[in-house]
Write an enzyme that holds these catalytic residues in place. Structure first.
Site, short mmCIF file in Angstrom:
data_model
loop_
_atom_site.label_atom_id
_atom_site.label_comp_id
_atom_site.label_asym_id
_atom_site.label_seq_id
_atom_site.Cartn_x
_atom_site.Cartn_y
_atom_site.Cartn_z
N ARG A 59 54.68 -7.95 14.80
CA ARG A 59 55.94 -8.39 14.22
C ARG A 59 57.00 -8.77 15.25
O ARG A 59 57.65 -9.82 15.12
CB ARG A 59 56.56 -7.27 13.34
CG ARG A 59 56.06 -7.21 11.95
CD ARG A 59 56.04 -5.78 11.50
NE ARG A 59 55.07 -5.08 12.31
CZ ARG A 59 53.77 -5.06 12.01
NH1 ARG A 59 53.34 -5.61 10.93
NH2 ARG A 59 52.91 -4.45 12.82
N THR A 60 57.21 -7.90 16.22
CA THR A 60 58.34 -8.14 17.12
C THR A 60 58.14 -9.44 17.89
O THR A 60 59.02 -10.31 17.93
CB THR A 60 58.51 -6.95 18.07
OG1 THR A 60 58.54 -5.75 17.29
CG2 THR A 60 59.80 -7.06 18.87
N LYS A 88 46.77 -7.83 38.58
CA LYS A 88 46.52 -7.80 40.04
C LYS A 88 47.42 -6.80 40.74
O LYS A 88 47.43 -6.71 41.96
CB LYS A 88 46.77 -9.19 40.63
CG LYS A 88 45.94 -10.30 40.08
CD LYS A 88 46.37 -11.63 40.72
CE LYS A 88 46.05 -12.80 39.83
NZ LYS A 88 46.84 -13.99 40.18
N HIS A 137 64.17 1.04 20.14
CA HIS A 137 63.70 -0.28 19.69
C HIS A 137 64.90 -0.87 18.94
O HIS A 137 64.92 -0.92 17.72
CB HIS A 137 62.50 -0.09 18.77
CG HIS A 137 61.74 -1.35 18.43
ND1 HIS A 137 62.19 -2.62 18.72
CD2 HIS A 137 60.55 -1.51 17.79
CE1 HIS A 137 61.31 -3.50 18.29
NE2 HIS A 137 60.31 -2.86 17.72
N1 CP Z 1 57.86 -2.79 14.02
C1 CP Z 1 57.25 -3.25 15.15
O1 CP Z 1 57.79 -3.12 16.26
O2 CP Z 1 56.06 -3.85 14.96
P1 CP Z 1 55.13 -4.43 16.10
O3 CP Z 1 54.69 -3.24 16.96
O4 CP Z 1 53.99 -5.08 15.40
O5 CP Z 1 55.95 -5.38 16.94
#
Ligand code: CP
Length: 312
Positions: A59-60, A88, A137
């Site tokens: 998603r992100t 590397k 996040h």
């Molecule tokens: N919610 C979220 O961060 O999903 P992803 O890990 O798929 O980016």
């Protein structure tokens, strides 16, 4: 109109932003969403988003790419470290310095707490923290709060249950830091071994109305919203400890039957087994809508970071 507080600014922690600034981005999301495609595609024209994901993402990464494309910009990046010079032995610092040369804004996901703050100090262009260890996040919290606002009409005076892995789930911390700006009742529901890290709340605990529980039934009748999280298997130092708590909570039809009829079920996704697919069709299940709001919120955020003023 108030000056744009996001122009050319790093997005590392929700704690860096006040309530007015959070509401500025929510308002901008409404405005950018209403723009005609031709107007919208001027906001990122000729600009490049550079990304690197040291951890997997669906998603992100994709919502940032889709958001940048909708603004008329382009994206370049590394989703698979094996195809990059990280393989590397290139350091995070050098990798960021190089991405900075090729892009106007950088999206970074990394397994270490503090990684985005560190990257932001090195890069000339703004950094967006797309997940740093178990720490934060922030754009997930922005889209979560925007979803609550759109679906519940407010962020104050709600009863919100946050359920699952509260120890390692970074989305939970960013969400709590954001909700600390609002008068809302928060119920933290987890197995004792996955309880919230108190030390990570020390800056905001006076502003939060929190109660802790291990049994979801304690809060089910009063919850307006249940924010479910995945148990983060990859962050357990000992897999046997994960096995003890996996499957601790499952939201299914029986859960909904005991909850308020209009309870909203949210999840940052991906889910494993903590929400039964059997409720996906219900009006309560808003987790895919939440992912959809993510693209709009991220488009508005990028537009604000790249333009001093937005139209409209
Ligand atoms: N919610 C979220 O961060 O999903 P992803 O890990 O798929 O980016």
């Amino acid at each position: 109109m108030a000056p744009n507080p996001f122009y050319d600014r790093d997005i590392v922690s929700i704690k860096d932003f006040g309530k007015d600034e959070l509401e500025f981005v929510f308002d901008a999301t409404d405005r950018v969403s209403r723009l005609k495609p031709a107007e919208r595609s001027e906001l990122g024209k000729g600009r490049t988003l550079g990304y690197i994901f040291y951890e997997p993402s669906t998603r992100t990464r994709m919502s940032f790419e889709a958001a940048m494309a909708s603004l008329g910009g382009s994206s370049i990046g590394i989703a698979d470290l094996k195809s990059s010079s990280v393989e590397k032995g290139e350091s995070l610092a050098d990798t960021i310095r190089v991405i900075d040369l090729y892009s106007d804004v950088i999206v970074l996901r990394h397994p270490l707490d503090g990684s985005s703050r560190f990257a932001g100090e090195l890069s000339q262009n703004p950094i967006i923290n797309a997940g740093s260890g178990s720490e934060e996040h922030p754009t997930q919290a922005l889209l979560d709060m925007y979803t609550i606002l759109k679906e519940k009409g407010r962020l104050d005076d709600l009863s919100i249950a946050i359920v699952g892995d509260l120890k390692y789930g970074r989305t939970v911390y960013s969400l709590l830091y954001g909700l600390a700006n609002y008068k809302t009742n928060i119920h933290l529901v987890s197995p004792p071994s996955l309880a919230i890290r108190k030390e990570s709340l020390y800056e905001v605990h006076n502003k939060l109305r929190i109660k802790e529980h291990s049994d979801l039934d304690d809060v089910l009748p009063e919850a307006d919203l249940i924010y479910v999280t995945r148990i983060q298997r990859e962050r357990f130092p000992d897999i046997q400890e994960y096995e003890k708590v996996r499957g601790s909570y499952t939201i299914n039809e029986k859960t909904l039957a005991r909850a308020k009829p209009d309870v909203a079920i949210m999840h940052p996704l991906p889910r494993v087994d903590e929400i039964s697919q059997s409720i996906d069709h219900t009006k309560n299940a808003i987790y895919f809508k939440q992912a959809s709001y993510g693209k709009e919120l991220r488009a508005a955020l990028l537009a604000l970071m790249l333009n001093e003023n937005l139209p409209g």
